[in-house]
Design an enzyme around this catalytic site. Sequence first.
Site, short mmCIF file in Angstrom:
data_model
loop_
_atom_site.label_atom_id
_atom_site.label_comp_id
_atom_site.label_asym_id
_atom_site.label_seq_id
_atom_site.Cartn_x
_atom_site.Cartn_y
_atom_site.Cartn_z
N GLU A 55 10.00 -28.15 -6.10
CA GLU A 55 10.15 -27.95 -4.65
C GLU A 55 11.55 -28.34 -4.18
O GLU A 55 12.10 -27.74 -3.27
CB GLU A 55 9.09 -28.75 -3.89
CG GLU A 55 7.68 -28.21 -4.05
CD GLU A 55 7.52 -26.78 -3.56
OE1 GLU A 55 8.32 -26.35 -2.72
OE2 GLU A 55 6.60 -26.09 -4.03
N GLN A 60 16.76 -23.64 -0.70
CA GLN A 60 17.98 -22.84 -0.58
C GLN A 60 18.36 -22.11 -1.86
O GLN A 60 19.49 -21.66 -2.01
CB GLN A 60 19.21 -23.71 -0.20
CG GLN A 60 18.93 -24.77 0.80
CD GLN A 60 19.33 -24.34 2.18
OE1 GLN A 60 19.64 -23.17 2.40
NE2 GLN A 60 19.32 -25.25 3.12
N TYR A 138 9.03 -30.64 5.02
CA TYR A 138 8.60 -29.58 4.10
C TYR A 138 8.09 -30.17 2.78
O TYR A 138 7.00 -29.85 2.31
CB TYR A 138 9.76 -28.60 3.82
CG TYR A 138 9.45 -27.70 2.66
CD1 TYR A 138 8.68 -26.56 2.85
CD2 TYR A 138 9.83 -28.04 1.36
CE1 TYR A 138 8.33 -25.76 1.78
CE2 TYR A 138 9.47 -27.26 0.28
CZ TYR A 138 8.73 -26.12 0.50
OH TYR A 138 8.36 -25.35 -0.58
N ASP A 156 8.70 -23.18 5.46
CA ASP A 156 10.05 -22.91 4.98
C ASP A 156 10.46 -21.53 5.52
O ASP A 156 9.76 -20.97 6.36
CB ASP A 156 10.12 -22.98 3.44
CG ASP A 156 9.45 -21.79 2.78
OD1 ASP A 156 8.72 -21.04 3.48
OD2 ASP A 156 9.65 -21.58 1.57
N CYS A 205 6.29 -9.56 2.17
CA CYS A 205 6.74 -9.63 3.57
C CYS A 205 8.20 -10.08 3.60
O CYS A 205 8.55 -11.11 4.17
CB CYS A 205 5.84 -10.58 4.35
SG CYS A 205 6.08 -10.47 6.12
N CYS A 221 -2.36 -8.13 10.96
CA CYS A 221 -0.98 -8.51 11.28
C CYS A 221 -0.52 -7.94 12.62
O CYS A 221 -0.51 -6.73 12.82
CB CYS A 221 -0.07 -8.02 10.15
SG CYS A 221 1.66 -8.38 10.48
FE1 SF4 Z 1 4.36 -8.89 6.60
FE2 SF4 Z 1 2.54 -8.11 8.37
FE3 SF4 Z 1 3.72 -6.31 6.83
FE4 SF4 Z 1 2.00 -8.04 5.77
S1 SF4 Z 1 1.57 -6.44 7.27
S2 SF4 Z 1 3.97 -7.43 4.94
S3 SF4 Z 1 2.40 -9.86 6.99
S4 SF4 Z 1 4.71 -7.58 8.38
#
Ligand code: SF4
Length: 364
Positions: A55, A60, A138, A156, A205, A221
Amino acid sequence: MDRRPHRGQARQREDGAGRLTPEELAERLLAWYRRARRDLPWRRTSDPYRIWLSETMLQQTRVETVIPYYERFLARFPTLDALAAADSEDVLRAWAGLGYYARARNLQRAAAAVVRDHGGLLPRDPAALAALPGVGRYTTGALRSIAFGERAALVDGNVKRVLARLSAWRAPTDAELWQRAEAWVPEKDAGDWNQALMELGATVCTPRGPTCLLCPVESLCGARRAGDPEAFPAPRKRALVRTVRWIAGVVERRGRVLLVRRPGEGLFAGLWELPTLEGGDAARLAAALLARTGIRSAPAGPLGRVRHLLTHRDLRLQVVRLTDSGGRLERAARREARFCGARELDRLPLSALAKKALALRRPM
Ligand code: SF4
């Protein structure tokens, strides 16, 4: 049986991610993580020391960069006790090239504190963890959830982005993101949940071009529903990058090059490098070198330039040759300066910047 959603369910979906149930989110994300997670060395252990090391190294720094450092570091310091007892120069050498050297210095200081104050075992108490050098919010969350299996959140860069998108938040504050992370972390499997959020942010994502079609939580989402997931969260103003100009000198004596150890606590502290001055010219560098070590030198022309970009700094290093005009290394300076041959250059902890600068040397 009528499987159409009843009105309440339909409204829940349309209202956006703020209304999605954390239970459903956790179920889907955890199932995906267990199926799709990358096989990484620190995911094959439950040793808190190894998890802590990973971790710390991953802050970075990209996973692919960290893997060989992680493995070499553990081969050299396999236990927390071994790290606590190590020579700090050996620790820096094992870290050399990974950057952000304060992480290595703090890690060793924290290991020593754990041996001294906690019998060599990382404490479970969050306040005791957070009191260790270099262990922030974190890392406390990562250790509590991943190493100790406790319900604890972490945030993070990847988690920020995923939470903001799921929530369809354009400009969330850090406090809001932490609050959401704490609200959504499940009672069970908090470690896997946290890693799943980070894994989703790293592999699906992503900041640019998220692959929503492959996302296990697509239908939950808010950003996806809004139609432009990449726009969430809106980019923050970039912190100003400060340009820093240094000058470094190559002084050679009988085929050996003079190196000095950078003092203090700042950038590159404890690492060895060519004698370096912030600002100034070759004459001032030679004067500073004489004052620090007792070695006399004179400007003898440029060797080249090196540029090194850090998050908030653009380091521009001018490398010059200084002719050796005699003088002995003063006794007081011998721990902090030495003429090094090839073998010593291999043994000392050098930053990537120092290595680039040394590569400009040409045989006289
Ligand atoms: Fe990211 Fe939402 Fe797309 Fe999933 S659906 S990749 S959480 S933007």
